[in-house]
Design a protein around this motif. Structure first.
Motif, PDB file in Angstrom:
ATOM      1  N   LEU A  25      -0.587   3.930 -13.320  1.00  0.00           N
ATOM      2  CA  LEU A  25      -0.507   2.618 -12.685  1.00  0.00           C
ATOM      3  C   LEU A  25      -1.888   2.034 -12.389  1.00  0.00           C
ATOM      4  O   LEU A  25      -1.984   0.930 -11.860  1.00  0.00           O
ATOM      5  CB  LEU A  25       0.279   2.713 -11.374  1.00  0.00           C
ATOM      6  CG  LEU A  25       1.655   3.370 -11.423  1.00  0.00           C
ATOM      7  CD1 LEU A  25       2.302   3.325 -10.051  1.00  0.00           C
ATOM      8  CD2 LEU A  25       2.534   2.707 -12.460  1.00  0.00           C
ATOM      9  N   ASN A  58      13.797   5.594 -15.837  1.00  0.00           N
ATOM     10  CA  ASN A  58      12.831   5.605 -14.740  1.00  0.00           C
ATOM     11  C   ASN A  58      13.338   6.370 -13.516  1.00  0.00           C
ATOM     12  O   ASN A  58      13.706   5.760 -12.516  1.00  0.00           O
ATOM     13  CB  ASN A  58      12.485   4.166 -14.349  1.00  0.00           C
ATOM     14  CG  ASN A  58      11.935   3.362 -15.512  1.00  0.00           C
ATOM     15  OD1 ASN A  58      11.234   3.898 -16.351  1.00  0.00           O
ATOM     16  ND2 ASN A  58      12.268   2.089 -15.567  1.00  0.00           N
ATOM     17  N   ALA A  65       1.458   0.733 -16.931  1.00  0.00           N
ATOM     18  CA  ALA A  65       2.528  -0.139 -16.445  1.00  0.00           C
ATOM     19  C   ALA A  65       2.053  -1.588 -16.397  1.00  0.00           C
ATOM     20  O   ALA A  65       0.899  -1.901 -16.702  1.00  0.00           O
ATOM     21  CB  ALA A  65       2.982   0.320 -15.067  1.00  0.00           C
TER      22      ALA A  65
END
Length: 379
Positions: free
Chosen positions: A10, A232, A44
């Motif tokens: 991330l 996810n 992401a």
């Protein structure tokens, strides 16, 4: 372990650091992950929060340039924020320079949020039947999180407005994915029958993935098109099993896959022992709460200075806390093995955030060694 491990990054911004630091840390982690034997390195797409992964195509290109063999991709580009042409041309550009290494992961989160916002505004209940937390074959399946409160956050609504032109409306997800595939394979036609050819993009050797968090359109479309699917667990642990089952039920063999291929994500913090790992992960709840409360992800707090998370705030993120895999390498590997067996995952993708970059590196390195990834076994 025979199931490959991959990385989902991330690009978190830690308290006291900057986006520049986060991006440099991502490049460092990518190079290390490659040397440790991880199969893929995915980034992401998040906007207006305390992470630096707002432009996945750009970041994918930078990471591909900084590495040599590891596959690099998005998990995922949000189609509600991007047109098919933008996606294909961006990833086609990266593929032109690093052919055969690029994964184009796509998701419908942007569209799904808009749909859910409309439902809330109309007084409709957001789907999700009440259910108690259960443990199945060693895997925690929590009760679903009610997102209706988050959807009414002024910050979220402002973010969605900033990411689109006024009045713009994205195509239905299936149509949008179809446009991407057509542009990639050179068969795209407009509604008026005009041919359009993406350059770069057409003929790009990218691997297309669909990501989903429930037994909905994403899982079903991935199966129908015979594409690989990412489920996810780290974001929506309550509905991962249903998502995987829906994908497999809908699967049709394609030129891409003869059989279903599933990657399942997990949130992991590993350290030399359980106590150290728990300390490193002690501010994950603070960070997750900042997202769930609608404030947007704050810079990742330092465990050395953060106060304990109040019980009321902890309750909002309980499902994320009890499904985070925290502990020694053997503790984490055991829980990952249970998740893999329950879901039948062909691959696991690991995401993990700590305040210290060195601790995050160590977490991935310890897990790679415990899992027995080839590069470390040969070292």
């Amino acid at each position: 372990m025979t199931v490959p491990l991959s990385v989902l990054d991330l690009s978190p911004i830690s308290e006291g650091s900057t986006a520049r630091d986060a991006l440099r840390n991502s490049l460092d982690l990518a190079r290390s992950a490659e040397s440790w034997g991880y199969k893929r390195y995915w980034v992401a797409e998040h906007h207006f929060v305390g992470v630096a992964s707002s432009s996945p195509a750009v970041l994918v290109g930078l990471i591909a340039a900084a590495t040599n063999t590891i596959r690099v991709g998005s998990a995922a580009v949000l189609l509600g924020n991007n047109t098919a042409a933008e996606v294909v041309e961006a990833f086609g550009t990266v593929d032109a320079l690093y052919p055969g290494r690029i994964d184009l992961g796509i998701g419908r989160s942007g569209q799904r949020r808009v749909e859910a916002l409309r439902a809330v505004a109309a007084g409709k209940t957001v789907p999700g039947a009440p259910r108690e937390t259960v443990v199945r074959e060693g895997v925690v399946i929590p009760a679903p999180f009610d997102i209706s409160g988050l959807l009414t956050s002024p910050r979220l609504q402002a973010s969605l407005e900033a990411l689109a032109f006024p009045g713009a409306q994205a195509p239905e997800f299936e149509e949008h994915v179809g446009e991407i595939l057509a542009l990639l394979n050179g068969t795209h036609r407009t509604r008026d029958g005009i041919e359009l050819h993406a350059s770069p993009g057409e003929g790009a050797d990218v691997e297309v993935w669909v990501f989903g968090s429930s037994a909905g359109p994403s899982a079903e479309l991935a199966g129908k098109l015979g594409l690989p699917f990412g489920a996810n667990y780290h974001v929506a642990p309550s509905s991962t099993l249903e998502a995987v089952q829906a994908y497999r039920a809908a699967f049709r063999p394609s030129d891409t896959l003869a059989e279903p291929y599933v990657v399942v994500s997990a949130d992991v913090v590993a350290a030399e022992d359980d106590a150290t790992a728990r300390e490193l992960a002690s501010t994950f709840g603070h960070w997750a709460h900042s997202i769930r409360s609608g404030a947007g992800a704050i810079p990742y707090p330092d465990p050395a200075t953060a106060l304990p998370l109040p019980e009321r705030e902890r309750a909002l993120v309980e499902d994320r806390l009890i499904t985070q895999f925290v502990g020694s390498p053997s503790t984490v590997a055991d829980r990952l093995e249970h998740l893999q067996k329950l879901t039948g995952a062909d691959e696991l993708v690991i995401t993990g955030v700590t305040h210290s970059h060195e601790d995050r590196l160590r977490s991935y390195q310890l897990l790679a060694r415990e899992w027995g990834l080839p590069a470390l076994l040969a070292a």
